[in-house]
Design an enzyme around this catalytic site. Structure first.
Site, mmCIF file in Angstrom:
data_model
loop_
_atom_site.group_PDB
_atom_site.id
_atom_site.type_symbol
_atom_site.label_atom_id
_atom_site.label_comp_id
_atom_site.label_asym_id
_atom_site.label_seq_id
_atom_site.Cartn_x
_atom_site.Cartn_y
_atom_site.Cartn_z
ATOM 1 N N CYS A 293 0.858 -1.178 0.000
ATOM 2 C CA CYS A 293 0.000 0.000 0.000
ATOM 3 C C CYS A 293 0.904 1.240 0.000
ATOM 4 C CB CYS A 293 -0.895 -0.013 1.236
ATOM 5 S SG CYS A 293 -1.928 1.455 1.339
ATOM 6 N N CYS B 71 -5.203 6.083 -4.147
ATOM 7 C CA CYS B 71 -4.492 4.809 -4.052
ATOM 8 C C CYS B 71 -3.069 5.041 -4.569
ATOM 9 C CB CYS B 71 -5.211 3.746 -4.884
ATOM 10 S SG CYS B 71 -4.341 2.172 -4.875
HETATM 11 N N1 LIG Z 1 -5.931 -2.571 -1.813
HETATM 12 C C1 LIG Z 1 -4.644 -2.918 -2.245
HETATM 13 C C2 LIG Z 1 -3.500 -2.482 -1.477
HETATM 14 C C3 LIG Z 1 -3.631 -1.084 -1.010
HETATM 15 C C4 LIG Z 1 -3.405 -0.040 -2.060
HETATM 16 C C5 LIG Z 1 -3.304 1.275 -1.391
HETATM 17 N N2 LIG Z 1 -4.439 1.964 -1.006
HETATM 18 C C6 LIG Z 1 -2.225 2.160 -1.953
HETATM 19 O O1 LIG Z 1 -2.167 3.340 -1.572
HETATM 20 O O2 LIG Z 1 -1.378 1.676 -2.684
HETATM 21 C C7 LIG Z 1 -4.511 -4.432 -2.498
HETATM 22 O O3 LIG Z 1 -4.265 -5.239 -1.586
HETATM 23 O O4 LIG Z 1 -4.624 -4.787 -3.628
#
Ligand SMILES: N[C@@H](CCC[C@H](N)C(=O)O)C(=O)O
Length: 260
Positions: A74, A199
Site C-alpha cells: 500500500c 491509491c
Molecule cells: N488494496 C490494495 C493495497 C492497497 C493499495 C493502497 N491503497 C495504496 O495506496 O497503494 C490491495 O491489496 O490490492
C-alpha cells in the site's frame, strides 16, 4: 486489553496505525481488523497497519485491507507509516523499512507532512484490450476514460475486478483522464471493495502506463485524486521504470484506545 492506535490519512486514503513493537497484541484476527476498519461499527479506515520491530530495518510494515485480509503493498499506507514512525521517534527525516514487497527508502521533506516513498522498479506492463495491467507492489488495471468526474467508478470498477480474468486474485481498478498538465485518477480498491479517495500504488501504475506515450527520461507526473494531490517521479528508459518515488501528504488525524 487496551491497544493505542493513531489514525492517519494520505490524500484521503485513511489508515489505523498500531505500534506493535512492545504491544500486548500478539495476533490480530482478520474479523477484528475488518470491524475496526468498519465506518459504522468501528474506527473506520481503508486499511490497518502494524509497525513491527525488525533487526535489519528501522521497522517492518504489515498491512491489512479493510476487509481484514493481509494486503499487498500500500503506497499511501507506506507514506503514512513513515510519518507515524517519525511521530514515535523511531526515525528522523529518512528511513529504510521493510514491507511485503521488499525494502523501501523514504524521506520526509522540510514541509513536515510531505513524504516521498521509493516504490519498486517495474519492468512489465501488459495489455487487456485497451487497458494496461501492471504490478507496482499491488496489481493494477489502468483504463483511460473521458469525463471521469461523471463515471460510476464503483459499478465499473466492481465489474472489472470481479470478471473471469481477475475474480480469483482480484485487482485494483484505476480510471484516468489526462487533463494536460496533470492526470485525474479514481480507483476501485481490492480489499476495500469500494472506491477510495486515493491509491498510491494505483497512481504510480497510472503514471507508468501513460508514460509509455512519452519520450524516455526523468518524468514527473502530478496527479489529482478525490482526496487531494500526489506526484510520481521516475526514470524511464523505454522499458524499465527505476528510481520511482510516490510523493504526497501524510497526516495524523486523531489517536485513541481500542478495548479488546
Ligand atoms: N488494496 C490494495 C493495497 C492497497 C493499495 C493502497 N491503497 C495504496 O495506496 O497503494 C490491495 O491489496 O490490492
Amino acid at each position: 486489553m487496551i491497544i493505542n492506535f493513531s489514525k492517519y490519512q494520505g490524500a484521503g486514503n485513511d489508515f489505523i496505525l498500531i505500534d506493535h513493537r512492545d504491544s500486548e497484541l500478539k495476533n490480530l484476527d482478520n474479523s477484528i481488523v475488518a470491524q475496526l476498519c468498519d465506518r459504522r461499527f468501528g474506527i473506520g479506515a481503508d486499511g490497518l497497519m502494524l509497525l513491527k520491530q525488525h533487526d535489519d530495518f528501522d521497522f517492518e510494515m504489515v498491512y491489512y485491507n479493510a476487509d481484514g485480509n493481509l494486503g499487498s503493498m500500500c503506497g499511501n499506507g507506506g507514506r503514512c507509516i513513515v510519518a507515524f514512525a517519525k511521530h514515535l521517534g523511531i526515525i528522523d527525516s529518512e528511513t529504510n523499512f521493510l514491507a511485503v514487497d521488499g525494502p523501501h527508502y523514504a524521506k520526509i521533506t522540510a514541509k513536515g507532512n510531505w513524504v516521498e516513498l521509493q516504490m519498486i522498479d517495474v519492468d512489465a506492463i501488459s495489455k487487456d484490450d485497451d487497458a494496461f495491467v501492471l504490478n507496482t507492489g499491488s496489481p493494477h488495471y489502468v483504463k483511460e476514460v473521458k469525463d471521469l468526474a461523471k463515471l460510476d467508478v464503483f459499478s465499473a470498477g466492481k465489474e472489472i475486478r470481479n470478471n473471469d480474468t481477475y475474480k480469483a486474485a482480484g485487482i485494483n481498478v484505476n480510471f484516468v483522464e489526462d487533463k494536460g498538465d496533470h492526470l485525474f485518477v479514481r480507483t476501485f480498491e481490492r480489499g476495500v471493495e469500494d472506491e477510495t479517495f486515493a491509491c498510491g500504488t494505483g497512481v504510480t501504475a497510472v503514471a507508468m502506463a501513460l508514460a509509455q506515450k512519452k519520450q524516455p527520461g526523468y518524468i514527473e507526473t502530478p496527479v489529482e485524486v478525490l482526496g487531494g494531490k500526489l506526484q510520481i517521479n521516475f526514470d524511464y528508459d523505454g522499458d524499465i521504470f527505476t528510481n520511482v518515488f510516490l510523493c504526497g501528504p501524510a497526516e495524523k488525524v486523531f489517536e485513541g484506545e481500542i478495548v479488546l
